[in-house]
Scaffold this active site. Structure first.
Site, PDB file in Angstrom:
ATOM      1  N   TYR A 108      66.917  10.498  35.562  1.00  0.00           N
ATOM      2  CA  TYR A 108      68.373  10.561  35.707  1.00  0.00           C
ATOM      3  C   TYR A 108      68.766  12.000  36.001  1.00  0.00           C
ATOM      4  O   TYR A 108      68.194  12.946  35.445  1.00  0.00           O
ATOM      5  CB  TYR A 108      69.073  10.106  34.416  1.00  0.00           C
ATOM      6  CG  TYR A 108      70.555  10.424  34.413  1.00  0.00           C
ATOM      7  CD1 TYR A 108      71.481   9.496  34.879  1.00  0.00           C
ATOM      8  CD2 TYR A 108      71.031  11.674  33.979  1.00  0.00           C
ATOM      9  CE1 TYR A 108      72.838   9.794  34.906  1.00  0.00           C
ATOM     10  CE2 TYR A 108      72.382  11.973  34.001  1.00  0.00           C
ATOM     11  CZ  TYR A 108      73.284  11.028  34.474  1.00  0.00           C
ATOM     12  OH  TYR A 108      74.613  11.335  34.522  1.00  0.00           O
ATOM     13  N   GLU A 196      76.238  11.860  40.461  1.00  0.00           N
ATOM     14  CA  GLU A 196      75.234  11.240  39.599  1.00  0.00           C
ATOM     15  C   GLU A 196      74.209  10.489  40.444  1.00  0.00           C
ATOM     16  O   GLU A 196      74.585   9.723  41.328  1.00  0.00           O
ATOM     17  CB  GLU A 196      75.919  10.282  38.627  1.00  0.00           C
ATOM     18  CG  GLU A 196      74.991   9.649  37.609  1.00  0.00           C
ATOM     19  CD  GLU A 196      75.737   8.753  36.638  1.00  0.00           C
ATOM     20  OE1 GLU A 196      75.999   9.198  35.507  1.00  0.00           O
ATOM     21  OE2 GLU A 196      76.068   7.615  37.015  1.00  0.00           O
TER      22      GLU A 196
END
Length: 388
Positions: A108, A196
Site C-alpha cells: 500500500y 493512493e
C-alpha cells in the site's frame, strides 16, 4: 473532487508511475474488443467513485474475450453496492478493461495531509489490498510514515527507509524511490488532497506496478487546474451538491428528515447539533453564505425540497451582512413557487428582523415563527414527529 481509477492512472502514468495497459469501455462489445487487444487474461473493473468494488462484484478476472464480454454485460448497468456507496449503491456506467499480471506481492502507498502536524505524509504498508482504515484499526504498527517537507519535498533517504521497512530488495528499493518521488510530484503539481495506490503490486518479474489508484483534488484549486477540472463526472456526485455549487453554497447531504437553511458554517453546525439534541435528524448541511440574494434563497429552497426525505424545513438566519427582510422575501417567494407541502419553521435575528417578521406574518403561507434556536429546533422536530 474525485476522479475514476482510469483517470487517476492516466495522471500517474504521465508522471512516470508504472501502470498496466488498459482501455475504457461503456458497452459489452467494447469490453470484448478491449480484451481481444490486451491479452488472454484481463480484469474488468467497474468505474465508480467508491472503494471496495471487488467485494461488491465490480471487479472480475477473465480468461478470453468472451468471458470478458459476459463480465462487462453483468457489471455495466448494475447498481454496485460497497461499504462506501451506501445501501442504494451506485450505477455503473463504464468499466476499465486492463491487462492482467502475475502478482507476487501487494503493498500500500498513499499521500495525504496530516492535519495534526500540518504536513503531507507518505504512508506505506505491507498490507496491500486492504483498506487503510482496517489496517490502522487492526495493526497500526504496519503503517509506515514519512513526512514530506514543504520546501524540500520527499528526500531519497526517506523513501529508502520506507522501502527497508517494507522488506524490499535492492532492485525494488530503487523502483520504490522512483515511484514515491513521482507520487509526491503528482500530489504537488495537481493540487491533490489524496493520492493512493492500493495495491501497489510486485509482479512475478520483480516490477512495481500501480494496480489500483485513487485520487481526489482540492475544489478551491480547480480554477488553476483546468486539465483536472474537466475530469469531473457529475453522474457520480450528489445532484443536490451539484446544484448547490451553482449558487456557491456549501452543501452536504445527510440522511435525516429536517432540511436546514442557515447562513454561516458555525451556525449551521450549531443548528444541526440542536436539532439532534431535541431528538431530530438533519437532512443536510446548507450554508447559504453571508450575502445571499432573494434568488439564491429560492434556489436553496428548491434544493431542500428536492430531497424526498425532507419532512420539514428549518430556516435559521442571523442577519448581519445578510438582511433578514431579504431572506423573508426569498422564503415567501420560494415557498409559494414550490408549493410548499411540508412544515416550515423560521427563526430570524439581526438586521431588519422586525420588517422580516412582518413579511412572514402577512404572507398567506403557513410559516411557524420561532424566537430562539431552541424554540426553532423544538418546533421543527415536533412537526416531523406529528407526521410519523
Amino acid at each position: 473532487m474525485k476522479v475514476h481509477e482510469y483517470q487517476a492512472k492516466e495522471i500517474l502514468g504521465r508522471f512516470g508511475v508504472p501502470i498496466l495497459e488498459g482501455r475504457l469501455a461503456t458497452t459489452p462489445a467494447q469490453v470484448e474488443e478491449a480484451a481481444s487487444a490486451l491479452g488472454e487474461v484481463v480484469a474488468v473493473k467497474a468505474q465508480i467513485h467508491a472503494g471496495g468494488r471487488g467485494k461488491g462484484g465490480g471487479v472480475r478476472i477473465c480468461n478470453g474475450k468472451k468471458e470478458a464480454r459476459s463480465a462487462g454485460d453483468e457489471i455495466l448497468g448494475m447498481r454496485l453496492k460497497t461499504p462506501q456507496t451506501g445501501p442504494g449503491g451506485q450505477l455503473v456506467r463504464k468499466v476499465l478493461v486492463e491487462a492482467g499480471c502475475e502478482i507476487a506481492g501487494e503493498l500500500y502507498a498513499g499521500i495525504t495531509l496530516d492535519r495534526e502536524r500540518g504536513r503531507l505524509v507518505l504512508m506505506a504498508s505491507t498490507e496491500g489490498g486492504v483498506e487503510i482504515e482496517e489496517v490502522a484499526a487492526r495493526t497500526p504498527e504496519k503503517i509506515l510514515k514519512a513526512e514530506i517537507h514543504p520546501w524540500l519535498g520527499l528526500r531519497a533517504y526517506q523513501a529508502r527507509e520506507l522501502a527497508k521497512g517494507l522488506g524490499l530488495n535492492a532492485d525494488l528499493t530503487k523502483q520504490f524511490i522512483r515511484f514515491a518521488t513521482a507520487m509526491t510530484k503528482v500530489f504537488a503539481e495537481t493540487d491533490a488532497t489524496l493520492v493512493e495506490v492500493n495495491p501497489l503490486v510486485i509482479t512475478a518479474k520483480g516490477k512495481l506496478v500501480a494496480l489500483d489508484a485513487k485520487m481526489s483534488f482540492d475544489d478551491n484549486a480547480l480554477f488553476r487546474r483546468p486539465e483536472i477540472a474537466k475530469l469531473r463526472d457529475l453522474d457520480e456526485e450528489d445532484p443536490r451538491e451539484v446544484q448547490a455549487a451553482e449558487y456557491d453554497f456549501s452543501y452536504i447531504g445527510l440522511d435525516g428528515s429536517i432540511g436546514c437553511m442557515v447562513n454561516g458554517a458555525g451556525l449551521a453546525m450549531a443548528t444541526m447539533d440542536i436539532i439532534k439534541l431535541h431528538g431530530g435528524e438533519p437532512a443536510n448541511f446548507l450554508d447559504v453564505g453571508g450575502g445571499a440574494s432573494k434568488e439564491a434563497v429560492m434556489g436553496a429552497f428548491r434544493i431542500l425540497l428536492g430531497d424526498e426525505k425532507v419532512k420539514a424545513v428549518l430556516v435559521n438566519i442571523f442577519g448581519g451582512i445578510m438582511k433578514c427582510d431579504v431572506i423573508a422575501e426569498g422564503v415567501v417567494a420560494a415557498a409559494g413557487e414550490t408549493g410548499l407541502s411540508v412544515p416550515l419553521v423560521c427563526r430570524l435575528e439581526g438586521t431588519n428582523v422586525e420588517r422580516a417578521r412582518r413579511i412572514l406574518a402577512e404572507s398567506t403561507l403557513e410559516i411557524t415563527p420561532a424566537d430562539s434556536m431552541a424554540d426553532a429546533a423544538a418546533k421543527v422536530v415536533s412537526a416531523v414527529k406529528e407526521q410519523d
